[in-house]
Design an enzyme around this catalytic site. Structure first.
Site, mmCIF file in Angstrom:
data_model
loop_
_atom_site.group_PDB
_atom_site.id
_atom_site.type_symbol
_atom_site.label_atom_id
_atom_site.label_comp_id
_atom_site.label_asym_id
_atom_site.label_seq_id
_atom_site.Cartn_x
_atom_site.Cartn_y
_atom_site.Cartn_z
ATOM 1 N N LYS A 253 58.906 37.123 -6.911
ATOM 2 C CA LYS A 253 57.985 38.213 -6.581
ATOM 3 C C LYS A 253 58.653 39.538 -6.222
ATOM 4 C CE LYS A 253 54.158 36.130 -7.296
ATOM 5 N NZ LYS A 253 53.917 36.227 -8.733
ATOM 6 N N TYR B 171 51.060 32.926 -9.042
ATOM 7 C CA TYR B 171 52.299 33.034 -9.808
ATOM 8 C C TYR B 171 52.202 34.158 -10.848
ATOM 9 C CZ TYR B 171 56.716 31.596 -11.862
ATOM 10 O OH TYR B 171 58.021 31.590 -12.291
ATOM 11 N N HIS C 126 55.447 33.526 -21.218
ATOM 12 C CA HIS C 126 55.379 32.107 -20.844
ATOM 13 C C HIS C 126 53.975 31.796 -20.338
ATOM 14 C CE1 HIS C 126 59.860 30.856 -20.304
ATOM 15 N NE2 HIS C 126 59.677 31.587 -21.377
ATOM 16 N N PRO D 147 63.429 34.259 -3.352
ATOM 17 C CA PRO D 147 63.255 34.362 -4.812
ATOM 18 C C PRO D 147 62.314 33.325 -5.426
ATOM 19 C CG PRO D 147 65.417 33.478 -4.278
ATOM 20 C CD PRO D 147 64.797 33.897 -2.985
ATOM 21 N N TYR E 266 61.038 24.151 -11.856
ATOM 22 C CA TYR E 266 61.316 24.214 -10.413
ATOM 23 C C TYR E 266 61.374 22.768 -9.923
ATOM 24 C CZ TYR E 266 59.839 29.189 -10.334
ATOM 25 O OH TYR E 266 59.725 30.546 -10.528
HETATM 26 C C1 PHB Z 1 65.487 33.929 -12.531
HETATM 27 O O1 PHB Z 1 65.369 33.735 -13.748
HETATM 28 O O2 PHB Z 1 66.483 34.496 -12.058
HETATM 29 C C2 PHB Z 1 64.418 33.467 -11.614
HETATM 30 C C3 PHB Z 1 63.247 32.968 -12.152
HETATM 31 C C4 PHB Z 1 62.261 32.497 -11.316
HETATM 32 C C5 PHB Z 1 62.433 32.557 -9.959
HETATM 33 C C6 PHB Z 1 63.585 33.092 -9.422
HETATM 34 C C7 PHB Z 1 64.592 33.533 -10.241
HETATM 35 O O3 PHB Z 1 61.452 32.090 -9.148
#
Ligand code: PHB
Ligand code: APR
Length: 389
Positions: A296, A384, A72, A292, A200
């Site tokens: 990380k 990130y 990505h 989460p 997000y």
């Molecule tokens: C996930 O796909 O479970 C996931 C992706 C990004 C995050 C947290 C969890 O920041």
């Protein structure tokens, strides 16, 4: 039994460390409390930084990730003003790999099997002895029989609830913690992802995240109060709430379906210092936890494994003790960088129950700055995709 490095915990940290050491001719024994199926039943995040991708390749277990994983080049942030993109490629010339932690763990087990590594499951009552001496050892019980592993070094890769961290005396160990006043309710569903890249969302009703595992498997989350119980949430309630929080262009065409996993996870930041005590080293979740937001957790485990594997390889290869002596300080420097980033992403994207109107305005201003100022987006992108090792 005697080995060079006894590794406690057969999660991603323990398995990756074992694999990298074995490939350099260093003997390991991995002691895991649970069965392999149990370990592989855990569902966790799925975004790999370049450093972790590199380590998996070096460990000879990246073949499936390179075929089935999805690189990505950006992610999306949604606010009350609409959605904008953080373009990793143009900002920092990097990308991340979307590939589930469960798959990483499966590939690591397969790689350990291929090289005939020793991984002992259902090891109960694991205990660390004499970590400050030159002859440390680990005991455990299996099928009612007591066993002993003598070793040079011990790697505590046994997660947040393991025994390794507790072995460091409280007078030596310092713990730093922030507990957030909400959790994430997550579901996995066999539906096509709602968007090509992760979304997000900061919404007045709370945070939401649209993520994915593959073209046919989606992972979604919504922020919920800590008092919520997973049984209170039907699939329909989840989809309705998620739709409200995602931007219309993502929510309207979103495919829904039955959840195949549903759980609530609390959010916490935690660091234990130091990460070594004599011949014991802490690695991954045993030493630190991140919320989460930013994905990380696994990536931090990988950077610890990077520093510790390099240190042990230099010691066994050339008698060089420098890496071993500085492991804790080196690992912690990068950990605090990721701690700051995960805390920051959590702070700007969630709705905090105790936030004042002033706090709310500051949060909105921070998001606006990301949208309008390229250098702010670049800082986010840099963190990130992962700070360098
Ligand atoms: C996930 O796909 O479970 C996931 C992706 C990004 C995050 C947290 C969890 O920041
Ligand atoms: N004895 C032996 N094994 C133990 C013990 C013990 N006393 N306690 C825990 N374990 C095992 C657990 O069963 C688990 O399989 O240690 C393993 C630790 O694995 P994880 O919790 O997955 O931690 P880690 O390997 O450091 O992985 C890093 O990244 O995405 C994040 O939190 C997520 O799991 C993730 C982590």
């Amino acid at each position: 039994m005697r080995t060079q490095v006894c590794i406690i915990g057969g999660g991603p940290s323990g398995l990756l460390l074992s694999q990298l050491l074995n490939l350099k001719g260093i003997e390991t024994v991995v002691l895991e409390r649970k069965s392999r199926d149990y370990v592989l039943g855990r569902i966790r995040a799925g975004v790999l930084e370049r450093g972790m991708v590199g380590l998996l390749r070096e460990a000879g277990c990246a073949e499936r990730m390179d075929i089935e994983g999805h690189p990505h080049e950006g992610c999306n942030l949604s606010t009350q003003h609409g959605m904008f993109r953080i373009d990793f490629k143009s900002l920092v010339n990097e990308e991340v790999m979307v590939y589930g932690q469960t798959e990483v763990t499966r590939d690591l087990y397969a790689a350990q099997d291929r090289i005939g590594a020793t991984v002992i499951h259902d090891a109960a009552d694991v205990a660390i002895h004499d970590p400050k001496s030159d002859a440390p050892y680990v005991t455990y019980r299996k099928d009612g029989v007591e066993h002993r592993v003598d070793c040079d070094y011990i790697a505590g890769c046994d997660g947040f609830h393991g025994v390794s961290r507790q072995t460091i005396p409280t007078g030596v160990r310092q713990e730093f913690e922030r507990v957030y006043p909400f959790g994430w309710l997550g579901i996995l569903s066999e539906t096509a992802p709602a968007a090509e890249e992760l979304v997000y969302a900061n919404h007045p009703r709370g945070f939401a995240l649209a993520s994915m595992r593959s073209a046919t498997l989606s992972r979604y989350y919504v922020q919920v109060p800590l008092s919520d119980k997973v049984e209170d949430w039907t699939d329909q309630m989840f989809w309705d709430e998620l739709r409200r929080r995602l931007p219309a262009e993502v929510a309207e065409p979103m495919q829904t379906g039955p959840s195949i996993e549903k759980s609530i996870a609390p959010l916490r930041s935690f660091v234990c210092e130091p990460m070594q005590f004599g011949r014991l080293f802490l690695v991954g979740d045993a030493a630190h936890i991140v919320p989460p937001t930013g994905a990380k957790g696994l990536n931090l485990a990988a950077s610890d494994v990077h520093y510790l594997s390099r240190a042990l390889i230099a010691f066994y290869g050339a008698g060089d003790r420098q890496g071993i002596e500085t492991y804790s300080a080196t690992a912690l420097k990068r950990i605090w960088g990721a701690m700051r980033f995960s805390w920051w992403m959590t702070s700007v994207l969630h709705r905090f129950p105790e936030a004042s109107e002033f706090d709310q305005k500051i949060q909105e201003s921070e998001l606006l700055q990301l949208e309008e100022v390229e250098s702010a987006r670049r800082t986010m992108a840099l963190n990130y995709v992962g700070l360098p090792y």
